[in-house]
Motif scaffolding. Structure first.
Motif, short mmCIF file in Angstrom:
data_model
loop_
_atom_site.label_atom_id
_atom_site.label_comp_id
_atom_site.label_asym_id
_atom_site.label_seq_id
_atom_site.Cartn_x
_atom_site.Cartn_y
_atom_site.Cartn_z
N TYR A 121 -10.11 8.03 10.10
CA TYR A 121 -9.43 7.49 8.92
C TYR A 121 -8.74 8.60 8.16
O TYR A 121 -9.29 9.69 7.99
N ARG A 122 -7.53 8.32 7.70
CA ARG A 122 -6.77 9.24 6.85
C ARG A 122 -6.09 8.43 5.73
O ARG A 122 -5.54 7.36 5.99
N ALA A 123 -6.11 8.96 4.52
CA ALA A 123 -5.38 8.38 3.40
C ALA A 123 -4.16 9.26 3.12
O ALA A 123 -4.27 10.48 3.10
N VAL A 124 -3.01 8.62 2.91
CA VAL A 124 -1.75 9.35 2.74
C VAL A 124 -0.97 8.72 1.59
O VAL A 124 -0.97 7.49 1.42
N ASP A 125 -0.28 9.56 0.82
CA ASP A 125 0.58 9.08 -0.26
C ASP A 125 1.89 8.53 0.28
O ASP A 125 2.49 9.13 1.17
N LEU A 126 2.33 7.43 -0.29
CA LEU A 126 3.66 6.88 -0.07
C LEU A 126 4.34 6.93 -1.43
O LEU A 126 4.05 6.11 -2.30
N GLU A 146 10.37 8.36 4.57
CA GLU A 146 10.56 9.48 5.50
C GLU A 146 9.48 10.55 5.28
O GLU A 146 8.91 11.07 6.25
N ARG A 147 9.22 10.87 4.01
CA ARG A 147 8.17 11.87 3.72
C ARG A 147 6.80 11.35 4.17
O ARG A 147 5.99 12.11 4.71
N ALA A 148 6.56 10.07 3.97
CA ALA A 148 5.29 9.49 4.42
C ALA A 148 5.19 9.54 5.94
O ALA A 148 4.11 9.80 6.48
N ALA A 149 6.29 9.32 6.64
CA ALA A 149 6.28 9.39 8.11
C ALA A 149 5.90 10.80 8.56
O ALA A 149 5.17 10.96 9.54
N ASP A 150 6.38 11.81 7.85
CA ASP A 150 5.97 13.19 8.16
C ASP A 150 4.46 13.35 8.00
O ASP A 150 3.79 13.96 8.84
N ARG A 151 3.91 12.79 6.93
CA ARG A 151 2.47 12.91 6.65
C ARG A 151 1.65 12.13 7.69
O ARG A 151 0.58 12.57 8.09
N VAL A 152 2.16 10.96 8.08
CA VAL A 152 1.45 10.18 9.11
C VAL A 152 1.42 10.96 10.40
O VAL A 152 0.38 11.06 11.07
N THR A 153 2.56 11.51 10.79
CA THR A 153 2.64 12.29 12.03
C THR A 153 1.67 13.47 11.97
O THR A 153 0.96 13.75 12.95
N ASP A 154 1.61 14.15 10.83
CA ASP A 154 0.66 15.26 10.66
C ASP A 154 -0.78 14.78 10.78
O ASP A 154 -1.63 15.48 11.33
N ALA A 155 -1.07 13.59 10.27
CA ALA A 155 -2.43 13.04 10.30
C ALA A 155 -2.87 12.67 11.71
O ALA A 155 -4.07 12.62 12.00
N LEU A 156 -1.91 12.42 12.59
CA LEU A 156 -2.25 12.05 13.95
C LEU A 156 -2.54 13.29 14.79
O LEU A 156 -3.06 13.24 15.85
#
Length: 156
Positions: A121-126, A146-156
């Motif tokens: 599990y990861r929580a990310v800001d949108l 777009e910034r959230a997509a960067d954070r999601v990719t980093d979380a994976l």
């Protein structure tokens, strides 16, 4: 807000597909009867399934990690799962803290990740303020996605 939320999901799917082309990204993907906002199914069998829940104004965001962890624990998914829960600015407080709704969701998601094999599990800001009914979408929402997509990719 339904049309706007659908647009956010579609833009996020496309942004993730550009960043992680080794997965097939889709919106409204199902784990049993539970729809997931955006999912990334990997090409490799051993890679984890990426599930993304976008919380715009949900009254009970803690329900998403609970039901998805329950499905993983029950064998509904044949590979490890990473759940990334995106929280809009609706869950942000003025003092840079988070609402109790978000804190509860993160707490439950973290507990589930500790308790369920194959669930992370990861929580990310949108950084998007969802519009109130009838209002226009906020300026810059695409850039926030777009910034959230960067954070999601980093979380994976």
């Amino acid at each position: 807000m339904g049309e706007f939320t659908d647009a956010v999901h579609a833009h996020l799917r496309d942004a993730l597909a550009a960043r992680a082309p080794d997965r097939e990204w889709t919106t409204e993907w199902y784990v049993r009867r539970t729809p997931v906002d955006v999912a990334g199914v990997p090409d490799a069998d051993a890679a984890p399934l990426a599930l993304v829940e976008v919380e715009m104004r949900r009254a009970d965001p803690a329900n998403n990690p609970v039901k998805l962890a329950r499905h993983v624990d029950g064998g509904a998914v044949d590979r490890p799962v990473v759940l990334v829960q995106l929280f809009s600015d609706y869950y942000a407080l003025e003092d840079d803290a988070h609402s109790s709704k978000r804190e509860n969701a993160e707490f439950v998601g973290t507990l589930a990740a500790d308790a369920v094999d194959g669930f992370d599990y990861r929580a990310v800001d949108l950084s998007v303020a969802p519009p109130v009914r009838g209002d226009d979408p906020p300026e810059g929402w695409r850039e926030g996605v777009e910034r959230a997509a960067d954070r999601v990719t980093d979380a994976l």
